[in-house]
Design a protein around this motif. Structure first.
Motif, PDB file in Angstrom:
ATOM      1  N   ILE A 158       0.846  -1.193   0.000  1.00  0.00           N
ATOM      2  CA  ILE A 158       0.000   0.000   0.000  1.00  0.00           C
ATOM      3  C   ILE A 158       0.881   1.243   0.000  1.00  0.00           C
ATOM      4  O   ILE A 158       1.925   1.297   0.655  1.00  0.00           O
ATOM      5  CB  ILE A 158      -0.947  -0.008   1.219  1.00  0.00           C
ATOM      6  CG1 ILE A 158      -1.898  -1.212   1.121  1.00  0.00           C
ATOM      7  CG2 ILE A 158      -1.754   1.270   1.302  1.00  0.00           C
ATOM      8  CD1 ILE A 158      -2.875  -1.351   2.252  1.00  0.00           C
ATOM      9  N   ASP A 169      -2.963   6.287   5.182  1.00  0.00           N
ATOM     10  CA  ASP A 169      -4.418   6.346   5.307  1.00  0.00           C
ATOM     11  C   ASP A 169      -5.067   5.106   4.707  1.00  0.00           C
ATOM     12  O   ASP A 169      -5.950   4.483   5.315  1.00  0.00           O
ATOM     13  CB  ASP A 169      -4.968   7.604   4.634  1.00  0.00           C
ATOM     14  CG  ASP A 169      -4.618   8.862   5.413  1.00  0.00           C
ATOM     15  OD1 ASP A 169      -4.602   9.943   4.800  1.00  0.00           O
ATOM     16  OD2 ASP A 169      -4.370   8.771   6.637  1.00  0.00           O
ATOM     17  N   ASP A 170      -4.616   4.718   3.514  1.00  0.00           N
ATOM     18  CA  ASP A 170      -5.160   3.519   2.880  1.00  0.00           C
ATOM     19  C   ASP A 170      -4.768   2.270   3.659  1.00  0.00           C
ATOM     20  O   ASP A 170      -5.548   1.314   3.761  1.00  0.00           O
ATOM     21  CB  ASP A 170      -4.670   3.407   1.436  1.00  0.00           C
ATOM     22  CG  ASP A 170      -5.276   4.469   0.539  1.00  0.00           C
ATOM     23  OD1 ASP A 170      -4.738   4.688  -0.561  1.00  0.00           O
ATOM     24  OD2 ASP A 170      -6.271   5.089   0.942  1.00  0.00           O
ATOM     25  N   GLU A 201      -7.059   1.912   6.596  1.00  0.00           N
ATOM     26  CA  GLU A 201      -8.363   1.400   6.163  1.00  0.00           C
ATOM     27  C   GLU A 201      -8.282  -0.099   5.900  1.00  0.00           C
ATOM     28  O   GLU A 201      -9.189  -0.863   6.252  1.00  0.00           O
ATOM     29  CB  GLU A 201      -8.822   2.132   4.907  1.00  0.00           C
ATOM     30  CG  GLU A 201     -10.206   1.709   4.441  1.00  0.00           C
ATOM     31  CD  GLU A 201     -10.670   2.520   3.250  1.00  0.00           C
ATOM     32  OE1 GLU A 201      -9.999   3.505   2.904  1.00  0.00           O
ATOM     33  OE2 GLU A 201     -11.694   2.156   2.661  1.00  0.00           O
ATOM     34  N   ARG A 257      -3.549  13.083  -4.745  1.00  0.00           N
ATOM     35  CA  ARG A 257      -4.107  11.873  -4.148  1.00  0.00           C
ATOM     36  C   ARG A 257      -5.534  11.640  -4.646  1.00  0.00           C
ATOM     37  O   ARG A 257      -5.913  10.502  -4.952  1.00  0.00           O
ATOM     38  CB  ARG A 257      -4.087  11.989  -2.619  1.00  0.00           C
ATOM     39  CG  ARG A 257      -4.692  10.785  -1.909  1.00  0.00           C
ATOM     40  CD  ARG A 257      -4.472  10.850  -0.411  1.00  0.00           C
ATOM     41  NE  ARG A 257      -3.065  10.781  -0.103  1.00  0.00           N
ATOM     42  CZ  ARG A 257      -2.557  10.839   1.130  1.00  0.00           C
ATOM     43  NH1 ARG A 257      -3.372  10.986   2.160  1.00  0.00           N
ATOM     44  NH2 ARG A 257      -1.265  10.753   1.330  1.00  0.00           N
ATOM     45  N   GLN A 275      -6.895   8.406  -6.706  1.00  0.00           N
ATOM     46  CA  GLN A 275      -8.060   7.640  -6.264  1.00  0.00           C
ATOM     47  C   GLN A 275      -9.121   7.565  -7.356  1.00  0.00           C
ATOM     48  O   GLN A 275      -9.744   6.520  -7.558  1.00  0.00           O
ATOM     49  CB  GLN A 275      -8.645   8.255  -4.995  1.00  0.00           C
ATOM     50  CG  GLN A 275      -7.745   8.099  -3.774  1.00  0.00           C
ATOM     51  CD  GLN A 275      -8.256   8.878  -2.575  1.00  0.00           C
ATOM     52  OE1 GLN A 275      -9.146   9.726  -2.692  1.00  0.00           O
ATOM     53  NE2 GLN A 275      -7.687   8.613  -1.409  1.00  0.00           N
TER      54      GLN A 275
END
Length: 504
Positions: A35, A39-40, A43, A274, A278
């Motif tokens: 990753i 933040d991802d 999650e 970002r 996404q």
């Protein structure tokens, strides 16, 4: 077996290099998650266990140890080994061939560049004591995982301004993280973007320029399907609300006033980069889902073809039977199965809202009698008493035979299966205000826990096993024919199902 090993690093090449080392140690590919940002990763951790965290210390907002503590807060584990990929570089001549690692600060190790395979494996073994990471002692020079930073592709940003000093300020603040390309006019900017040699991922666009201003450049980019999705941030000394509003109306994603503040510029650019990544990932996911949907439809068609072959052979052989009553019964049952196979694809099309309805006039009395005959064996075994009300008058509906056959077969079959020996099942037909209403009442009730979601996909009603598609498909097939289906519980002793379809 390890739970997912989480690798968090901004560099794709670094992530791939570490993943290759893990694979070479025998770690299963499905146990490795790579990753790009924290933040991802956070999650991801909310939905998956993690046994080992490998994280870069290049992030400005959080350090790896603080991030590890955040993950521990949501994971069931109390200890999460952490291998820190440090951005510090040690002198190559001072890097020992067989390093001695010291686990520091609550089960964590810092690994410095250059990342050598043997050093990575040794650090992993020191952290986990996992057999797959047992260091291999060799007299040969250990293989080095070379990360050539010059070859790491940075996102490209186009800075458009007729003043060189403004370009220098923007480039100076962004060059560390992005490949900065400069254009001193609107015409030059369009040429750079349209020639396709550079994949421009964001444009910083000055408004006040001679000949072609920023508004014109933005308008042209947004009108071109090939460039319409490139995010545009206006840079301007014009700070009036009307100017900003006009810029947003043209399609800009942000507006930064001059003189530029370096921290603000970097933060705004990082945010929109970002978001763009996404959006790109989401678009790729949508495309993949569309391809999967097409593949599912193709598989359905192939399955239908393969199943119909042997069923057609059965139909052909029934004509050889001397017992014509049995032959007719088999023939009818097989035709019903063929119809159900056809309906499997119809259900998918209804779900996707692409089904083309072709209704016709149907004798509902006869269809329900056929559905009753289909469960006659089970009904006799249970000694069920099926009573009919309103069947003395023939009712016609305007609907599709295949869809209706599935609806009524499901409801009557469910009523029979839910009934106990010697129970009664009541079926009724009635005409009311342009609709024909069918009702089925049987003893026994749907469990309270299932009532709210009975018509949802994969909810089972009377069955401990099965796909749970019966009531779900009945609802879809009823509603696509402009009808209504619902149920009610009578005195917590009986279940009532009602289907209303347009009268013909």
């Amino acid at each position: 077996m390890l739970d997912p090993i989480l690798i968090v690093d901004e560099s794709r090449l670094v992530r791939e290099a570490i993943a290759k080392i893990l694979l070479s140690c025998g770690v299963n590919k499905s146990a490795i998650a790579c990753i790009e940002n924290m933040d991802d990763a956070f999650e991801f951790a909310q939905f998956s266990p993690i046994s080992l965290l490998i994280c870069s210390d290049s992030y400005s907002d959080r350090n790896p140890r603080d991030f590890r503590e955040q993950l521990v807060g949501i994971l069931t584990t109390k200890a999460l080994p952490l291998l820190i990929l440090s951005q510090r570089t040690l002198d190559e001549s001072k890097v020992p061939a067989t390093p001695s690692f010291k686990v520091v600060q609550n089960n964590s190790i810092s690994l410095y560049k250059p990342f050598k395979r043997q050093h990575v494996i040794s650090a992993l073994f020191a952290l986990t004591q996992y057999d797959k990471f047992t260091p291999i002692v060799s007299n040969t020079t250990p293989e080095k995982i070379i990360i050539n930073e010059a070859k790491i592709t940075k996102p490209s940003i186009l800075v458009v301004d007729d003043e060189s000093s403004n370009i220098d300020v923007a480039a100076g603040n962004l060059r560390q993280y992005y490949q900065v390309i400069a254009a001193k006019s609107g015409e030059h900017a369009l040429k750079i973007i349209n020639n396709g040699k550079q994949k421009i991922e964001l444009v910083l666009l000055d408004i006040m320029m001679p000949e072609m201003d920023g508004y014109q450049v933005c308008s042209m980019l947004k009108k071109n399907p090939k460039t319409t999705n490139i995010p545009i941030i206006f840079l301007s000394a014009k700070s009036e609300v009307a100017d900003m509003k006009y810029g947003f109306e043209l399609g800009a994603v942000d507006y930064i006033t001059k003189p530029l503040n370096g921290d603000l510029l970097r933060a705004r650019v990082a945010t929109h980069m970002r978001l763009q990544q996404q959006n790109t990932a989401l678009a790729e996911q949508v495309m993949m889902l569309q391809e999967n949907a097409k593949l599912q439809e193709d598989i359905e068609k192939i399955t239908q073809h393969d199943l119909k072959g042997p069923l057609n052979n059965i139909l052909f052989e029934t004509y050889r039977l001397t017992d014509k009553a049995a032959a007719n019964s088999i023939n009818k049952a097989v035709n019903n199965v063929v119809d159900m196979i056809n309906n499997s694809l119809n259900l998918y099309k209804i779900e996707q809202d692409i089904y083309q309805l072709t209704p016709q006039r149907i004798n509902l009395n006869q269809m329900i009698n056929d559905a009753i005959n289909a469960v006659s064996r089970v009904s006799k075994e249970k000694s069920l008493n099926i009573t009919l009300t309103g069947f003395e008058q023939t009712q016609y509906i305007y609907a599709e035979p295949l869809l209706c056959l599935s609806i009524f077969n499901n409801l009557i079959k469910n009523a029979v299966e839910a009934s106990q020996n010697s129970d009664s099942i009541m079926l009724s037909l009635a005409y009311e205000k342009g609709y024909v209403t069918f009702q089925v009442i049987n003893n026994g009730v749907i469990p309270k826990a299932l009532r709210a979601t009975l018509f949802n996909k994969y909810t089972s009603s009377n069955h401990q096993t099965g796909t749970g598609l019966g009531t779900y498909s009945a609802k879809l097939m009823t509603e696509v024919q402009h009808g209504e289906i619902y149920f009610d519980i009578i005195n917590e002793q009986q279940t009532l199902f009602v289907v209303k379809l347009p009268s013909a």
